[in-house]
Write a protein that holds these residues in place. Structure first.
Motif, PDB file in Angstrom:
ATOM      1  N   THR A 125       0.654  -1.216   0.098  1.00 46.97           N
ATOM      2  CA  THR A 125       0.004   0.028  -0.040  1.00 46.97           C
ATOM      3  C   THR A 125       0.810   1.189  -0.091  1.00 46.97           C
ATOM      4  OG1 THR A 125      -0.107   0.056   2.465  1.00 46.97           O
ATOM      5  CG2 THR A 125      -1.954  -1.057   1.258  1.00 46.97           C
ATOM      6  N   MET A 126       2.108   1.154   0.143  1.00 45.54           N
ATOM      7  CA  MET A 126       2.961   2.379   0.352  1.00 45.54           C
ATOM      8  C   MET A 126       3.746   2.468  -1.056  1.00 45.54           C
ATOM      9  SD  MET A 126       2.545   3.526   3.425  1.00 45.54           S
ATOM     10  CE  MET A 126       3.639   4.678   3.599  1.00 45.54           C
ATOM     11  N   ASN A 184       4.229  19.866   4.626  1.00 44.96           N
ATOM     12  CA  ASN A 184       3.144  19.323   5.409  1.00 44.96           C
ATOM     13  C   ASN A 184       2.154  18.615   4.474  1.00 44.96           C
ATOM     14  OD1 ASN A 184       4.494  20.267   7.734  1.00 44.96           O
ATOM     15  ND2 ASN A 184       3.244  22.133   7.861  1.00 44.96           N
ATOM     16  N   GLU A 185       1.943  19.167   3.494  1.00 44.98           N
ATOM     17  CA  GLU A 185       0.927  18.692   2.369  1.00 44.98           C
ATOM     18  C   GLU A 185       1.316  17.321   1.815  1.00 44.98           C
ATOM     19  OE1 GLU A 185      -1.616  19.765  -1.529  1.00 44.98           O
ATOM     20  OE2 GLU A 185      -0.315  20.922  -0.630  1.00 44.98           O
ATOM     21  N   ASN A 186       2.727  17.245   1.487  1.00 52.37           N
ATOM     22  CA  ASN A 186       3.245  16.002   0.884  1.00 52.37           C
ATOM     23  C   ASN A 186       3.303  15.000   2.031  1.00 52.37           C
ATOM     24  OD1 ASN A 186       3.608  17.059  -1.571  1.00 52.37           O
ATOM     25  ND2 ASN A 186       5.550  17.697  -1.529  1.00 52.37           N
ATOM     26  N   ILE A 187       3.892  15.282   3.274  1.00 54.85           N
ATOM     27  CA  ILE A 187       3.644  14.353   4.247  1.00 54.85           C
ATOM     28  C   ILE A 187       2.334  13.629   4.621  1.00 54.85           C
ATOM     29  CG2 ILE A 187       4.168  13.812   6.699  1.00 54.85           C
ATOM     30  CD1 ILE A 187       6.364  16.105   6.352  1.00 54.85           C
ATOM     31  N   VAL A 188       1.314  14.572   4.595  1.00 53.21           N
ATOM     32  CA  VAL A 188      -0.030  14.157   5.006  1.00 53.21           C
ATOM     33  C   VAL A 188      -0.547  13.222   3.967  1.00 53.21           C
ATOM     34  CG1 VAL A 188      -2.471  14.885   5.163  1.00 53.21           C
ATOM     35  CG2 VAL A 188      -0.635  16.252   6.562  1.00 53.21           C
ATOM     36  N   ASN A 189      -0.119  13.653   2.641  1.00 59.21           N
ATOM     37  CA  ASN A 189      -0.584  12.725   1.481  1.00 59.21           C
ATOM     38  C   ASN A 189       0.174  11.418   1.578  1.00 59.21           C
ATOM     39  OD1 ASN A 189      -2.458  14.631   0.374  1.00 59.21           O
ATOM     40  ND2 ASN A 189      -0.782  15.423  -0.823  1.00 59.21           N
ATOM     41  N   LEU A 191       1.158   9.915   4.316  1.00 64.48           N
ATOM     42  CA  LEU A 191       0.493   9.079   5.434  1.00 64.48           C
ATOM     43  C   LEU A 191      -0.771   8.440   5.037  1.00 64.48           C
ATOM     44  CD1 LEU A 191       1.314  11.008   8.608  1.00 64.48           C
ATOM     45  CD2 LEU A 191       2.609   9.335   7.442  1.00 64.48           C
ATOM     46  N   ASN A 192      -1.555   9.036   4.186  1.00 60.84           N
ATOM     47  CA  ASN A 192      -2.655   8.291   3.483  1.00 60.84           C
ATOM     48  C   ASN A 192      -2.571   7.157   3.012  1.00 60.84           C
ATOM     49  OD1 ASN A 192      -4.278  10.518   4.703  1.00 60.84           O
ATOM     50  ND2 ASN A 192      -3.921  11.715   2.713  1.00 60.84           N
ATOM     51  N   PHE A 193      -1.455   6.815   2.571  1.00 57.79           N
ATOM     52  CA  PHE A 193      -1.195   5.559   2.057  1.00 57.79           C
ATOM     53  C   PHE A 193      -0.906   4.368   3.051  1.00 57.79           C
ATOM     54  CE2 PHE A 193       0.464   8.350  -1.541  1.00 57.79           C
ATOM     55  CZ  PHE A 193      -0.323   7.928  -2.547  1.00 57.79           C
ATOM     56  N   SER A 194      -0.863   4.715   4.116  1.00 56.74           N
ATOM     57  CA  SER A 194      -0.210   3.917   5.271  1.00 56.74           C
ATOM     58  C   SER A 194      -1.650   3.184   5.951  1.00 56.74           C
ATOM     59  CB  SER A 194       0.432   4.361   6.212  1.00 56.74           C
ATOM     60  OG  SER A 194       0.559   3.600   7.362  1.00 56.74           O
ATOM     61  N   PRO A 195      -1.575   2.056   6.265  1.00 57.89           N
ATOM     62  CA  PRO A 195      -2.581   1.339   7.050  1.00 57.89           C
ATOM     63  C   PRO A 195      -2.583   1.753   8.506  1.00 57.89           C
ATOM     64  CG  PRO A 195      -1.024  -0.259   6.780  1.00 57.89           C
ATOM     65  CD  PRO A 195      -0.601   0.971   5.758  1.00 57.89           C
ATOM     66  N   ILE A 196      -1.514   2.584   8.808  1.00 55.71           N
ATOM     67  CA  ILE A 196      -1.405   2.649  10.166  1.00 55.71           C
ATOM     68  C   ILE A 196      -2.110   3.982  10.756  1.00 55.71           C
ATOM     69  CG2 ILE A 196       0.390   2.978  12.045  1.00 55.71           C
ATOM     70  CD1 ILE A 196       2.256   1.614  10.280  1.00 55.71           C
TER      71      ILE A 196
END
Length: 203
Positions: A125-126, A184-189, A191-196
């Motif tokens: 997923t990542m 910040n936007e790229n980091i949030v995007n 993290l959206n790939f992560s199941p955690i």
């Protein structure tokens, strides 16, 4: 998978005494890479006890092309499906069991190598981690990547560690610790790939 012909031309074969063991050493050039195999025998037990490989540099694709059949298939299968790039300073050591069963002759499997211009997928997923450089260590069915540079999606990786284990199972596990830089936007995007759960991430 398959077979690879290796032509020996002016290859060196020699022996050395190593404590109580005796080493048969084979040096040869293949794929423009310098191979050195050491076959360690125990004269008292009249058997092969260890195989070592020292390789200067090779691509992951070519390394897998000459991978021995049925040799640590879990590591081979994972690398074929999830990695590409360049490997250098490869050292591999395999301990040979006394068990004469051909399917269980490898008692231990350890190694290390440097990598560069490499891609790895550590989780379906990542996003892929690419253009990474660093050092990797293999310990039986576990691979640890110590990363010193790389990128993943829109993030720059300064350093980090990716530990992959349980490679012999249908669902390998990963322990990831990456220091990344990005907006910040790229980091949030990302993290959206992560199941955690995002609450479990540290800033």
């Amino acid at each position: 998978d398959g077979h690879e012909n290796i032509n020996f031309n002016n290859s060196k074969i020699f022996g050395e005494k190593n404590d109580d063991d005796f080493d048969v050493i084979l040096d040869f050039l293949h794929f423009n890479s310098q191979f050195k195999f050491v076959f360690r025998f125990n004269p008292k037990e009249l058997r092969l006890v260890q195989i070592l490989l020292d390789l200067d540099e090779i691509s992951v694709k070519r390394l897998l092309k000459i991978w021995p059949n049925d040799y640590k298939r879990s590591v081979y299968t994972w690398m074929k499906a999830n990695s590409s790039g360049k490997i250098s300073n490869l050292l591999i050591s395999s301990g040979i069991s006394k068990n004469i069963n051909p399917t269980s002759t490898i008692q231990s499997f350890k190694g290390k190598f440097d990598f560069s211009e490499t891609k790895i997928r550590y989780m379906d997923t990542m996003p892929i981690i690419e253009n990474i450089a660093g050092e990797a260590k293999i310990n039986n069915n576990k691979i640890t990547f110590s990363i010193i540079s790389g990128v993943s999606k829109d993030l720059k990786i300064k350093s980090g560690t990716v530990k992959l284990f349980d490679l012999e199972t249908d669902f390998e596990k990963a322990d990831i610790d990456l220091e990344v830089f990005g907006s910040n936007e790229n980091i949030v995007n990302y993290l959206n790939f992560s199941p955690i759960n995002k609450k479990n991430y540290s800033k």
